[in-house]
Design an enzyme around this catalytic site. Structure first.
Site, PDB file in Angstrom:
ATOM      1  N   GLN A  69     117.006 115.031  18.309  1.00  0.00           N
ATOM      2  CA  GLN A  69     115.741 114.690  17.980  1.00  0.00           C
ATOM      3  C   GLN A  69     114.767 113.895  19.111  1.00  0.00           C
ATOM      4  OE1 GLN A  69     116.786 113.370  13.659  1.00  0.00           O
ATOM      5  NE2 GLN A  69     114.867 114.111  13.505  1.00  0.00           N
ATOM      6  N   HIS A  70     113.488 113.911  18.780  1.00  0.00           N
ATOM      7  CA  HIS A  70     112.510 113.244  19.510  1.00  0.00           C
ATOM      8  C   HIS A  70     112.367 113.482  21.031  1.00  0.00           C
ATOM      9  CE1 HIS A  70     113.474 110.820  15.915  1.00  0.00           C
ATOM     10  NE2 HIS A  70     114.448 110.328  16.382  1.00  0.00           N
ATOM     11  N   ASP A 223     119.154 117.285  14.842  1.00  0.00           N
ATOM     12  CA  ASP A 223     120.686 117.203  14.772  1.00  0.00           C
ATOM     13  C   ASP A 223     121.292 116.551  13.338  1.00  0.00           C
ATOM     14  OD1 ASP A 223     119.876 114.718  15.511  1.00  0.00           O
ATOM     15  OD2 ASP A 223     120.975 114.842  17.331  1.00  0.00           O
TER      16      ASP A 223
END
Length: 464
Positions: A69-70, A223
């Site tokens: 992520q991110h 995830d």
């Protein structure tokens, strides 16, 4: 036999599972490594996907990608990557997180709008860093997406204008609202200075395109939402995942809104919500102390289990590489209580207890948001440690279930792919037996020791 492929594109590697769509039986698998570091050229993920998926992807009738992520993937007008992607574990944007929070409503306003209190991990802060520190790259950027979005786009042979994401990964950007289900453009503009093209948020089981060989492509997911889908988590279930990072996450029917910033109000991959607490430091804490002690995995476990609970008074605050929760990006680890009587076994025990205590803080924060764990599941690489298994129930104060070792993120992506392929209203029900129930065999004084050290050092990193 109908086969689906689930991809886990994590910080360190790509894993691909080829799975039977109706039963969830794993037919084949592949793996390839990523470069180390806190930034990465996205082409490295694509190359790893080709290597890990060789002989697997083309056999699948559907595929989905679950990704870290991110991460910030910035593209220019020709869909070329502007610079290496900044990853979730890159903390250089900590000053931007503080500035955006202070200048635009404070933590309460950000939590209300996006479910998040900004930290260096989130995409919005990385965009702010890009605008401030690399204006030449910022000027070229016309669209931004997340790692799994970019890989899904490549699998489809699509353009950035056709790119899709899913609600779970969008909820980790800092400019999307789990409450409304839409982008919060104002927050994006506050971070970057102007609007950018963003991927369309697809429905959880939508077919978003086709691969060159004709397989259906599902939306993919972040995830942690992938792991929740792979585990089959339902409301009241909480997972503690001990990988590169430590995550505590559970499925809820309502979005979290925590102005303290401890609990991130993410969405899940099914239409529900996935409140989550993340620490930057988890399994690598044990790796570090194994190296310091000069032992292998089994030797480390033996040492840790030879020490009494409380590690002879040794307490580790395990913020070795800075920390995300609590927000101490400049912190380092602290080992307190050392005396002439300290032993190697105490040191090993303190490492395990410190890592688990950080996750116990996460369980407490989740409970404060109304998600009392009916069931705690322990997963991730460090869950294989016998010391971790023995000590976790005492530190957590509850019984712990350990599912069989599996690539649950990739398995969740495969389950999403099977769901999209089926056209049904719910994901397929896959059964995976062999869960082990762990109960506390000892009491622990760790909680008080850890809380004291955590509170006493709260301001230390501000002076570094």
């Amino acid at each position: 036999m109908t086969l689906v492929a689930g991809v886990d594109s994590s910080t360190q590697s790509t894993k691909v599972l080829l799975v039977e769509a109706e039963t969830g039986e794993i037919v084949d698998s592949g793996r390839a490594s990523h470069p180390d570091g806190t930034e990465c050229p996205p082409d490295a993920w694509w190359d790893a996907l080709q290597e890990a998926g060789k002989g697997l992807l083309e056999r699948a009738d559907a595929v989905a990608v679950a990704g870290q992520q991110h991460g910030m993937v910035a593209l220019d007008a020709d869909d070329r990557v502007v610079r290496p992607a900044l990853l979730w574990n890159d903390v250089r944007s900590a000053p931007q997180a503080e500035r955006l929070t202070a200048e635009h409503g404070g933590p309460e306003a950000w939590a209300a709008d996006t479910g998040l209190v900004l930290a260096a991990s989130f995409t919005a802060t990385k965009l702010a860093w890009l605008a401030e520190h690399e204006p030449e790259h910022a000027a070229k950027t016309v669209s931004v997406m997340l790692p799994h979005d970019w890989l899904t786009m490549r699998l489809r042979g699509a353009t950035a204008a056709e790119a899709t994401t899913d609600r779970s990964d969008a909820s980790g950007t800092g400019y999307w609202s789990p409450r409304t289900g839409g982008y919060v453009t104002e927050r994006l503009v506050q971070a970057f200075g102007r609007e950018l093209a963003l991927p369309r948020v697809a429905a959880p089981s939508e077919v978003v395109g086709r691969t060159p060989w004709g397989a259906a492509v599902a939306p993919g997911t972040g995830d942690n939402a992938g792991a929740a889908l792979g585990l089959g988590l339902g409301p009241g279930d909480v997972a503690v995942s001990l990988g590169t990072s430590g995550t505590v996450f559970g499925v809820a029917d309502t979005p979290a809104n925590d102005p303290s910033g401890l609990v991130a109000g993410f969405a899940d991959a099914t239409g529900r919500f996935l409140p989550l607490v993340c620490t930057l430091n988890a399994a690598r804490i044990l790796d570090t102390f194994r190296t310091l002690l000069g032992v292998d995995h089994a030797g480390f476990d033996d040492l840790a289990l030879a020490a009494a609970p409380g590690a002879g008074g040794l307490t580790l605050l395990p913020y070795l590489d800075g920390e995300r929760t609590p927000a101490r990006p400049n912190a380092t680890g602290v080992l307190a209580g050392i005396t002439t009587g300290a032993t190697r076994a105490d040191l090993a025990r303190a490492a395990v207890e410190g890592m688990l205590s950080a996750q116990a803080d996460g369980l407490a924060a989740m409970a404060a948001q109304g998600l009392e764990a009916r069931r705690v599941l322990l997963i991730g690489g460090a869950a294989a440690s016998q010391a971790v298994r023995r000590i976790a129930p005492a530190v957590f104060g509850v019984d712990v279930d350990v599912p069989p070792a599996a690539e649950y993120v990739a398995l969740g992506a495969a389950r999403q792919a099977a769901w999209a392929l089926s056209g049904r209203g719910e994901p397929p029900q896959w059964k995976h037996g062999g869960t082990e129930r762990l109960t506390a065999s000892e009491s622990s004084s760790t909680a008080d020791q850890y809380a004291t050290l955590r509170n006493e050092t709260a301001s230390w990193d501000k002076h570094q």
